[in-house]
Write an enzyme that holds these catalytic residues in place. Sequence first.
Site, PDB file in Angstrom:
ATOM      1  N   SER A  63     -12.109 -29.934   9.920  1.00  0.00           N
ATOM      2  CA  SER A  63     -13.059 -29.731  11.017  1.00  0.00           C
ATOM      3  C   SER A  63     -12.789 -30.641  12.206  1.00  0.00           C
ATOM      4  O   SER A  63     -12.906 -30.221  13.361  1.00  0.00           O
ATOM      5  CB  SER A  63     -14.492 -29.935  10.509  1.00  0.00           C
ATOM      6  OG  SER A  63     -14.803 -28.957   9.544  1.00  0.00           O
ATOM      7  N   ASP A 402     -17.828 -23.705   5.044  1.00  0.00           N
ATOM      8  CA  ASP A 402     -17.162 -24.934   4.626  1.00  0.00           C
ATOM      9  C   ASP A 402     -18.010 -25.741   3.651  1.00  0.00           C
ATOM     10  O   ASP A 402     -17.543 -26.126   2.584  1.00  0.00           O
ATOM     11  CB  ASP A 402     -16.841 -25.784   5.854  1.00  0.00           C
ATOM     12  CG  ASP A 402     -15.948 -26.959   5.504  1.00  0.00           C
ATOM     13  OD1 ASP A 402     -14.977 -26.757   4.754  1.00  0.00           O
ATOM     14  OD2 ASP A 402     -16.206 -28.074   5.974  1.00  0.00           O
TER      15      ASP A 402
END
Length: 513
Positions: A63, A402
């Site tokens: 990320s 995620d």
Amino acid sequence: MSAKKPLALVILDGWGYREDNSDNAIANANTPVMDSLIANEANTLISASGFDVGLPDGQMGNSEVGHTNIGAGRVVYQDLTRITKSIADGDFFENEALTTAMDKAINAGKAVHIMGLMSPGGVHSHEDHIAAAIEMAAKRGAEKIYLHCFLDGRDTPPRSAQNSLERFDALFAELGKGRTASLVGRYYAMDRDNNWDRVEVAYNLLSAAKADFTVDSAVAGLTDAYSRDENDEFVKATEIRAEGQESAAMVDGDTVIFMNYRADRAREITRAFEADFTSFVRTQTPALAEFVMLTRYAANIKLPAAFPPATLKNTLGEWLSKKGKKQLRISETEKYAHVTFFFNGGVEDEFDGETRSLVASPKVATYDLQPEMSAPELTEKLVAAIKGGEFDTIICNYPNGDMVGHTGVYDAAVKACEALDGCIGQVVEAIKSVGGQLLITADHGNAEMMINPETGGVHTAHTNLPVPLIYVGDKSLTLKDGGKLSDLAPTMLSLSDIEIPAEMTGQVLFDLK
């Protein structure tokens, strides 16, 4: 002033593309909205890993890396490759922040404590860097070198720490000095959501050697944790001290080197060592000679950093601000730093014209217990912003793919994808209602692979697979293939009829008619 028709970028965190549908929570979820978008709107796949995001070839994206590349509009040389290169070149061993800190402790006969995520995963840290720091301390004359291991099991298989622990036992034996002093799961040491009760467990272990368990070797500590059904991520505080060994608790004059390079999960445990920290009552506050961060974790943490950030000029956020545009950044707690700090190239403060909106992530132990997370509330705010007519550009991150993917619970990941699909439907409807434009993509993959095809075990890590890019807006536009995350900012500027700054070397992904 007439209402603005915004361009929105929606980042579905962890939503990768994989041809194989087996154990693929995204492909097997009931997602009529996304299916319809793929069938009827311009779309392609783009790269989110390896060289294309400034990582080593084949390295999975993450990320921080993803959002930095998206916001920069150019491939950004990541800390992993930057630090690895400095070790190979030898510069690492002459790094002023590291040499100064180590020498203060060494010259006073004190200990050098090296702590960090013990993992070859390459997301928050790399164990090769930790090995280099240990070797450096030994060569500079440290007699007391204590390694404090945060165990992974999230960006690596859930029970994979033993090889790493054995590697460092062998290294200490080879050096003839130093030892592994503690083990604790990253669940405790690397929280980022203000769960200070978890951080306190890790802090007490590091500072005072206060532990739930004491064992005589690192591997024994890990074996005991597995027998308690604790995977690497959740290993409880464990002191490693054989009979006759002195405590590795931190004392006045010691130096600490924190070897994580990714900021978001390093901040809280670092703040616990600051003088004015108040989030829990500390039983021991050693007057350390130095506490060195491998990279700068936050601008307001006033501690030395071995590798301060390279300055990125004219990121998307900065450029939009210079052009007088209004922009919104919006996400849940879990990914708020990514759409702000990381997206802005490591700049903490808002740019002029930038508004930030935070939706609290649910307070649950693990997100498989609430796979929709706070997506409904986030969507409500996002839709209102689209329809409100205030913003030219909107950047939103949905963390579900995620965060639920990381739990390894397949059914929960499917539910997360299905919840997101409904939310995306509302966003598309809102964009169309105001004549705006929408790009949907991801920063990296995760939920498309819930079982490791090589081991057959649960897969909780990111992937190095491509991610979708979908465009909703001008029907005359078609997307090019072969793109990457750093192409998104120039593409967005082109869609907004804003000139692209010279620093942005990404390509525009549209064949403009």
